[in-house]
Design a protein around this motif. Structure first.
Motif, mmCIF file in Angstrom:
data_model
loop_
_atom_site.group_PDB
_atom_site.id
_atom_site.type_symbol
_atom_site.label_atom_id
_atom_site.label_comp_id
_atom_site.label_asym_id
_atom_site.label_seq_id
_atom_site.Cartn_x
_atom_site.Cartn_y
_atom_site.Cartn_z
ATOM 1 N N LEU A 1 -6.009 -5.452 -1.270
ATOM 2 C CA LEU A 1 -4.673 -4.891 -1.114
ATOM 3 C C LEU A 1 -4.366 -4.563 0.344
ATOM 4 O O LEU A 1 -3.349 -5.000 0.893
ATOM 5 C CB LEU A 1 -4.538 -3.629 -1.963
ATOM 6 N N ALA A 2 -5.255 -3.813 0.989
ATOM 7 C CA ALA A 2 -4.984 -3.395 2.360
ATOM 8 C C ALA A 2 -4.957 -4.582 3.315
ATOM 9 O O ALA A 2 -4.090 -4.678 4.194
ATOM 10 C CB ALA A 2 -6.036 -2.380 2.808
ATOM 11 N N PHE A 3 -5.879 -5.512 3.141
ATOM 12 C CA PHE A 3 -5.969 -6.643 4.063
ATOM 13 C C PHE A 3 -4.806 -7.598 3.855
ATOM 14 O O PHE A 3 -4.199 -8.084 4.825
ATOM 15 C CB PHE A 3 -7.295 -7.372 3.859
ATOM 16 N N ALA A 4 -4.469 -7.906 2.602
ATOM 17 C CA ALA A 4 -3.351 -8.816 2.344
ATOM 18 C C ALA A 4 -2.045 -8.237 2.860
ATOM 19 O O ALA A 4 -1.215 -8.952 3.436
ATOM 20 C CB ALA A 4 -3.259 -9.125 0.852
ATOM 21 N N ALA A 5 -1.855 -6.934 2.673
ATOM 22 C CA ALA A 5 -0.646 -6.289 3.198
ATOM 23 C C ALA A 5 -0.635 -6.316 4.720
ATOM 24 O O ALA A 5 0.415 -6.530 5.347
ATOM 25 C CB ALA A 5 -0.561 -4.858 2.698
ATOM 26 N N GLY A 6 -1.801 -6.102 5.325
ATOM 27 C CA GLY A 6 -1.882 -6.170 6.778
ATOM 28 C C GLY A 6 -1.559 -7.554 7.314
ATOM 29 O O GLY A 6 -0.885 -7.700 8.343
ATOM 30 N N MET A 7 -2.028 -8.592 6.627
ATOM 31 C CA MET A 7 -1.687 -9.959 7.030
ATOM 32 C C MET A 7 -0.187 -10.195 6.918
ATOM 33 O O MET A 7 0.419 -10.850 7.776
ATOM 34 C CB MET A 7 -2.456 -10.975 6.184
ATOM 35 N N ALA A 8 0.434 -9.663 5.866
ATOM 36 C CA ALA A 8 1.873 -9.821 5.709
ATOM 37 C C ALA A 8 2.616 -9.139 6.857
ATOM 38 O O ALA A 8 3.591 -9.679 7.390
ATOM 39 C CB ALA A 8 2.315 -9.247 4.365
ATOM 40 N N LEU A 9 2.146 -7.958 7.234
ATOM 41 C CA LEU A 9 2.765 -7.251 8.352
ATOM 42 C C LEU A 9 2.636 -8.040 9.640
ATOM 43 O O LEU A 9 3.604 -8.188 10.397
ATOM 44 C CB LEU A 9 2.111 -5.873 8.503
ATOM 45 N N PRO B 1 0.812 -1.222 0.000
ATOM 46 C CA PRO B 1 0.000 0.000 0.000
ATOM 47 C C PRO B 1 0.845 1.271 0.000
ATOM 48 O O PRO B 1 0.306 2.362 -0.210
ATOM 49 C CB PRO B 1 -0.807 -0.111 1.309
ATOM 50 N N LEU B 2 2.137 1.132 0.264
ATOM 51 C CA LEU B 2 3.004 2.299 0.405
ATOM 52 C C LEU B 2 3.696 2.688 -0.888
ATOM 53 O O LEU B 2 4.326 3.741 -0.952
ATOM 54 C CB LEU B 2 4.068 2.028 1.488
ATOM 55 N N VAL B 3 3.615 1.839 -1.906
ATOM 56 C CA VAL B 3 4.276 2.137 -3.171
ATOM 57 C C VAL B 3 3.229 2.247 -4.270
ATOM 58 O O VAL B 3 2.192 1.602 -4.230
ATOM 59 C CB VAL B 3 5.319 1.060 -3.537
ATOM 60 N N ASP B 4 3.505 3.082 -5.225
ATOM 61 C CA ASP B 4 2.547 3.324 -6.312
ATOM 62 C C ASP B 4 3.321 3.314 -7.618
ATOM 63 O O ASP B 4 3.439 4.332 -8.300
ATOM 64 C CB ASP B 4 1.848 4.666 -6.097
ATOM 65 N N GLY B 5 3.838 2.141 -7.954
ATOM 66 C CA GLY B 5 4.716 2.055 -9.100
ATOM 67 C C GLY B 5 4.006 1.959 -10.427
ATOM 68 O O GLY B 5 4.510 2.413 -11.450
ATOM 69 N N ARG B 6 2.810 1.358 -10.430
ATOM 70 C CA ARG B 6 2.057 1.136 -11.661
ATOM 71 C C ARG B 6 2.920 0.465 -12.724
ATOM 72 O O ARG B 6 2.946 0.868 -13.876
ATOM 73 C CB ARG B 6 1.480 2.454 -12.188
#
Length: 221
Positions: free
Chosen positions: A154-162, A112-117
């Protein structure tokens, strides 16, 4: 070019490629899921100096954007694009995204912190819109459904990774609620009644329930 070739070549810096550096970064993230992969660790694994890496990436942020983009591409590659059901394709993609983030949580949590597209993320966006259009959505309803689905996954999967990167036993399921003290719950009869069920929930179950609720809403029109 693979990492082993880079390590043993006589002119290591010249043989480095962006893809090879990202390969090595993700390999380290999968080997040491609870630790941040530093540039020093990455350079050591590649058998080069940090300066050699920075000749291919302007800074660590650019490297992380490339690594996150690779995870998007890997998630999409795990989906059977020939599956006729738009709903099953999106359900599988949400699972695949969580899988790839949890396999390399030090990188997945950065998404969620990167926006590379980059090409991986753009291909994933196009895939989602294709499925939603097959579901009959268009206009603002299409955009709203995309926002709900992509935002949740996106937000939930990243949160699980954290959360996984903080666990003492990587790879184990992470509880949705870590503790519910029985004495503190006494004034709240519903929580007392549901305490056992709540403590048995894990984050992946909650994640999938959210995906299914969003897909139900889309299907209901």
């Amino acid at each position: 070019m693979d990492v082993a070739t880079t390590r043993t070549a006589g002119s290591r810096t010249r043989l480095l490629t962006q893809d090879g550096i990202v390969d090595a970064l993700l390999a380290l993230a999968r080997e040491t899921p609870r630790a941040e992969v530093s540039i020093r660790m990455l350079a050591s694994a590649l058998g080069v100096t940090a300066a050699a890496i920075y000749r291919h990436f302007r800074d660590k942020d650019e490297l992380h954007r490339a690594a996150v983009d690779r995870l998007y591409g890997e998630a999409l590659s795990r989906v059977d694009r020939s599956e006729p059901s738009w709903r099953l394709r999106l359900a599988r993609y949400s699972d695949a995204l969580a899988e790839t983030f949890l396999e390399a949580p030090a990188i997945g949590q950065l998404s969620p912190l990167v926006d590379g597209r980059g090409i991986g993320e753009l291909a994933s966006l196009d895939f989602i819109f294709e499925a939603l259009e097959q579901a009959g959505l268009s206009g603002q309803r299409l955009i709203d459904a995309y926002g709900a689905y992509a935002g949740h996954t996106l937000a939930f999967a990243a949160g699980m990774a954290l959360e996984l990167s903080r666990e003492s036993a990587p790879g184990s399921s992470v509880p949705w609620i870590g503790m519910l003290d029985a004495e503190s719950l006494a004034p709240f009869p519903r929580l007392v009644r549901l305490r056992g069920d709540l403590l048995e929930m894990d984050t992946l179950v909650v994640y999938r329930a959210g995906v299914q609720a969003i897909l139900d809403s889309i299907e209901a029109g």
